[in-house]
Design a protein around this motif. Structure first.
Motif, PDB file in Angstrom:
ATOM      1  N   GLY A 292       0.994  -1.208   0.025  1.00  0.00           N
ATOM      2  CA  GLY A 292       0.029   0.103  -0.064  1.00  0.00           C
ATOM      3  C   GLY A 292       0.833   1.044  -0.082  1.00  0.00           C
ATOM      4  N   LEU A 293       2.106   1.273   0.629  1.00  0.00           N
ATOM      5  CA  LEU A 293       2.782   2.274   0.924  1.00  0.00           C
ATOM      6  C   LEU A 293       3.491   2.433  -0.578  1.00  0.00           C
ATOM      7  CD1 LEU A 293       4.507   4.491   2.538  1.00  0.00           C
ATOM      8  CD2 LEU A 293       5.927   2.553   3.092  1.00  0.00           C
ATOM      9  N   LEU A 294       3.738   1.359  -1.418  1.00  0.00           N
ATOM     10  CA  LEU A 294       4.425   1.432  -2.466  1.00  0.00           C
ATOM     11  C   LEU A 294       3.507   1.915  -3.728  1.00  0.00           C
ATOM     12  CD1 LEU A 294       6.830   0.493  -4.619  1.00  0.00           C
ATOM     13  CD2 LEU A 294       5.599  -1.601  -4.623  1.00  0.00           C
TER      14      LEU A 294
ATOM     15  N   GLY B 109       2.469  -4.363 -10.816  1.00  0.00           N
ATOM     16  CA  GLY B 109       2.784  -6.032 -10.875  1.00  0.00           C
ATOM     17  C   GLY B 109       2.848  -6.492  -9.373  1.00  0.00           C
ATOM     18  N   LEU B 110       3.389  -5.815  -8.333  1.00  0.00           N
ATOM     19  CA  LEU B 110       3.459  -6.333  -7.188  1.00  0.00           C
ATOM     20  C   LEU B 110       2.051  -5.934  -6.563  1.00  0.00           C
ATOM     21  CD1 LEU B 110       6.947  -4.981  -5.949  1.00  0.00           C
ATOM     22  CD2 LEU B 110       6.000  -7.354  -6.134  1.00  0.00           C
ATOM     23  N   VAL B 111       1.487  -4.922  -6.730  1.00  0.00           N
ATOM     24  CA  VAL B 111      -0.116  -4.582  -6.136  1.00  0.00           C
ATOM     25  C   VAL B 111      -0.908  -5.610  -6.779  1.00  0.00           C
ATOM     26  CG1 VAL B 111      -1.772  -2.874  -6.207  1.00  0.00           C
ATOM     27  CG2 VAL B 111       0.561  -2.185  -5.884  1.00  0.00           C
ATOM     28  N   GLY B 112      -0.681  -5.857  -8.086  1.00  0.00           N
ATOM     29  CA  GLY B 112      -1.591  -7.079  -8.298  1.00  0.00           C
ATOM     30  C   GLY B 112      -1.506  -8.316  -8.033  1.00  0.00           C
ATOM     31  N   LEU B 113      -0.108  -8.762  -7.667  1.00  0.00           N
ATOM     32  CA  LEU B 113       0.154  -9.818  -7.061  1.00  0.00           C
ATOM     33  C   LEU B 113      -0.533  -9.920  -5.676  1.00  0.00           C
ATOM     34  CD1 LEU B 113       3.431 -11.425  -6.805  1.00  0.00           C
ATOM     35  CD2 LEU B 113       2.461 -11.140  -4.735  1.00  0.00           C
ATOM     36  N   VAL B 114      -0.359  -8.848  -4.836  1.00  0.00           N
ATOM     37  CA  VAL B 114      -0.789  -8.884  -3.623  1.00  0.00           C
ATOM     38  C   VAL B 114      -2.590  -8.827  -3.391  1.00  0.00           C
ATOM     39  CG1 VAL B 114      -1.242  -7.282  -1.511  1.00  0.00           C
ATOM     40  CG2 VAL B 114       0.903  -7.564  -2.595  1.00  0.00           C
TER      41      VAL B 114
ATOM     42  N   MET C  60       9.040 -12.085  -5.907  1.00  0.00           N
ATOM     43  CA  MET C  60       8.888 -12.603  -4.820  1.00  0.00           C
ATOM     44  C   MET C  60       9.812 -12.483  -3.650  1.00  0.00           C
ATOM     45  SD  MET C  60       6.189 -13.917  -5.780  1.00  0.00           S
ATOM     46  CE  MET C  60       5.578 -14.865  -4.353  1.00  0.00           C
ATOM     47  N   ASN C  61      10.980 -12.000  -4.085  1.00  0.00           N
ATOM     48  CA  ASN C  61      12.282 -12.046  -3.399  1.00  0.00           C
ATOM     49  C   ASN C  61      12.884 -13.069  -2.632  1.00  0.00           C
ATOM     50  OD1 ASN C  61      14.321 -10.377  -2.261  1.00  0.00           O
ATOM     51  ND2 ASN C  61      13.351  -9.855  -0.490  1.00  0.00           N
ATOM     52  N   ARG C  62      12.410 -14.219  -3.504  1.00  0.00           N
ATOM     53  CA  ARG C  62      12.844 -15.474  -2.951  1.00  0.00           C
ATOM     54  C   ARG C  62      13.105 -16.486  -4.125  1.00  0.00           C
ATOM     55  NH1 ARG C  62       8.911 -13.934   0.586  1.00  0.00           N
ATOM     56  NH2 ARG C  62       9.333 -14.067   2.546  1.00  0.00           N
ATOM     57  N   ASP C  63      13.810 -17.549  -3.924  1.00  0.00           N
ATOM     58  CA  ASP C  63      13.947 -18.326  -5.108  1.00  0.00           C
ATOM     59  C   ASP C  63      12.653 -19.010  -5.262  1.00  0.00           C
ATOM     60  OD1 ASP C  63      16.649 -17.689  -5.219  1.00  0.00           O
ATOM     61  OD2 ASP C  63      17.385 -19.425  -3.597  1.00  0.00           O
TER      62      ASP C  63
ATOM     63  N   ALA D  15      11.777   4.960 -14.821  1.00  0.00           N
ATOM     64  CA  ALA D  15      10.697   5.249 -14.137  1.00  0.00           C
ATOM     65  C   ALA D  15       9.529   4.444 -14.409  1.00  0.00           C
ATOM     66  CB  ALA D  15      10.357   6.765 -14.183  1.00  0.00           C
ATOM     67  N   LEU D  16       9.313   4.456 -15.778  1.00  0.00           N
ATOM     68  CA  LEU D  16       8.426   3.175 -16.189  1.00  0.00           C
ATOM     69  C   LEU D  16       8.434   1.956 -15.815  1.00  0.00           C
ATOM     70  CD1 LEU D  16       8.020   4.573 -19.812  1.00  0.00           C
ATOM     71  CD2 LEU D  16       6.270   4.882 -17.833  1.00  0.00           C
ATOM     72  N   ALA D  17       9.448   1.440 -15.778  1.00  0.00           N
ATOM     73  CA  ALA D  17       9.913   0.038 -15.366  1.00  0.00           C
ATOM     74  C   ALA D  17       9.698  -0.104 -13.911  1.00  0.00           C
ATOM     75  CB  ALA D  17      11.343  -0.266 -15.464  1.00  0.00           C
ATOM     76  N   LEU D  18      10.118   0.863 -12.903  1.00  0.00           N
ATOM     77  CA  LEU D  18       9.720   0.968 -11.498  1.00  0.00           C
ATOM     78  C   LEU D  18       8.310   1.050 -11.211  1.00  0.00           C
ATOM     79  CD1 LEU D  18      12.418   3.430  -9.737  1.00  0.00           C
ATOM     80  CD2 LEU D  18      12.204   0.867  -9.779  1.00  0.00           C
ATOM     81  N   THR D  19       7.302   1.762 -12.155  1.00  0.00           N
ATOM     82  CA  THR D  19       6.084   1.893 -11.961  1.00  0.00           C
ATOM     83  C   THR D  19       5.570   0.616 -12.287  1.00  0.00           C
ATOM     84  OG1 THR D  19       6.037   4.533 -12.425  1.00  0.00           O
ATOM     85  CG2 THR D  19       3.899   2.871 -12.706  1.00  0.00           C
ATOM     86  N   LEU D  20       5.868   0.066 -13.321  1.00  0.00           N
ATOM     87  CA  LEU D  20       5.343  -1.303 -13.917  1.00  0.00           C
ATOM     88  C   LEU D  20       5.372  -2.296 -12.716  1.00  0.00           C
ATOM     89  CD1 LEU D  20       5.910  -1.226 -17.580  1.00  0.00           C
ATOM     90  CD2 LEU D  20       3.856  -1.109 -16.600  1.00  0.00           C
ATOM     91  N   LEU D  21       6.628  -2.510 -12.316  1.00  0.00           N
ATOM     92  CA  LEU D  21       6.948  -3.464 -11.189  1.00  0.00           C
ATOM     93  C   LEU D  21       6.145  -3.141 -10.005  1.00  0.00           C
ATOM     94  CD1 LEU D  21       8.871  -5.691  -9.946  1.00  0.00           C
ATOM     95  CD2 LEU D  21      10.293  -3.822  -9.334  1.00  0.00           C
ATOM     96  N   GLY D  22       5.863  -1.841  -9.689  1.00  0.00           N
ATOM     97  CA  GLY D  22       5.096  -1.680  -8.455  1.00  0.00           C
ATOM     98  C   GLY D  22       3.571  -2.148  -8.858  1.00  0.00           C
TER      99      GLY D  22
END
Length: 261
Positions: free
Chosen positions: A119-121, A159-164, A215-218, A150-157
């Protein structure tokens, strides 16, 4: 001497119907956790971190903390499915909908509990692009470098929001006619009669690297289907430890055999 046999009660206080209803509303539940977490973290940093008279303690802080407590309770209920919704290798498979709980188990809890931080992200997601476009007058901008980054960071964000948001739904379900794989960003359905075989496989480099970054994991093992038409899709909704993936594969084989007989 008579030996007492302990009868194991259901782990969940919810009925199967109530659990499925909670699961259906889980994206909204996760959105509430993201919003409350963002408010609590940002306001706490401003009040106790910055320490300026401009930022004072307000009722929004205990309110957001209270919402998070309720949210944690809802998450705990989603992580304790009643036995009536779980698919077992021994069956029965006559229910209209069953969860293959081992599949995706390794990441399910951590993805859900990441909601407040995500949510903070999400709250700061517009800032990289705004900065790249020169909204901060004191920062020199090179659009050829800053904007793609900046676009790459936003798309990553995003993606993470959608994952959550989909983290509680993440996994594999079985119906009498279909296998339903609810992945990180979308859902896929496979007719039971088209499934030829089910195998646990090690992920190749690029899928493993991409999921590992998210996922920040293997991320090493997943389930692969072989379909009658020759396709062999990976069920990225099933990522977990090798033992979990093998257990899930055994359950799906039993489900396929039960309905094929």
């Amino acid at each position: 001497m008579t030996k007492r046999v302990r009868v194991r009660r259901d782990d969940s206080p919810l009925s199967p119907g109530a659990y499925w209803l909670l699961l259906a509303w889980s994206p909204a539940v996760m959105l509430v956790g993201m919003a409350a977490g963002a408010v609590l973290i940002i306001r706490s940093i401003l009040v106790w971190g910055v320490g300026s008279d401009e930022y004072q303690f307000g009722v929004d802080i205990p309110m957001s903390a209270g919402v998070l407590v309720v949210w944690v309770g809802a998450v705990a209920l989603m992580l304790l499915p009643p036995r009536g919704v779980l698919a077992l290798r021994s069956g029965p498979f006559d229910s209209s909908r069953l969860l293959v709980w081992p599949l995706g188990r390794r990441f399910r809890m951590w993805n859900m509990l990441a909601a407040p931080v995500c949510g903070l992200l999400a709250a700061f997601a517009p800032f990289p692009i705004a900065t790249a476009l020169g909204s901060s007058s004191g920062i020199p901008v090179n659009l050829w470098i800053a904007l793609p980054f900046a676009l790459a960071l936003t798309l990553l964000g995003v993606g993470l929001v959608g994952l959550v948001l989909r983290s509680a739904l993440h996994g594999v379900e079985l119906t009498p006619t279909h296998l339903i794989a609810r992945g990180y960003l979308w859902t896929r359905r496979y007719p039971r009669h088209e499934i030829v075989s089910i195998n646990a496989v090690a992920l190749k480099f690029w899928p493993s690297a991409l999921l590992g970054m998210l996922m920040n994991r293997d991320v090493e093992y997943t389930l692969q289907l072989s379909l009658a038409g020759g396709r062999e899709p990976l069920l990225l909704a099933s990522n977990s430890h090798e033992a979990d993936v093998n257990a899930g594969a055994d359950i799906i084989r039993a489900w396929r055999s039960a309905h094929a007989s």
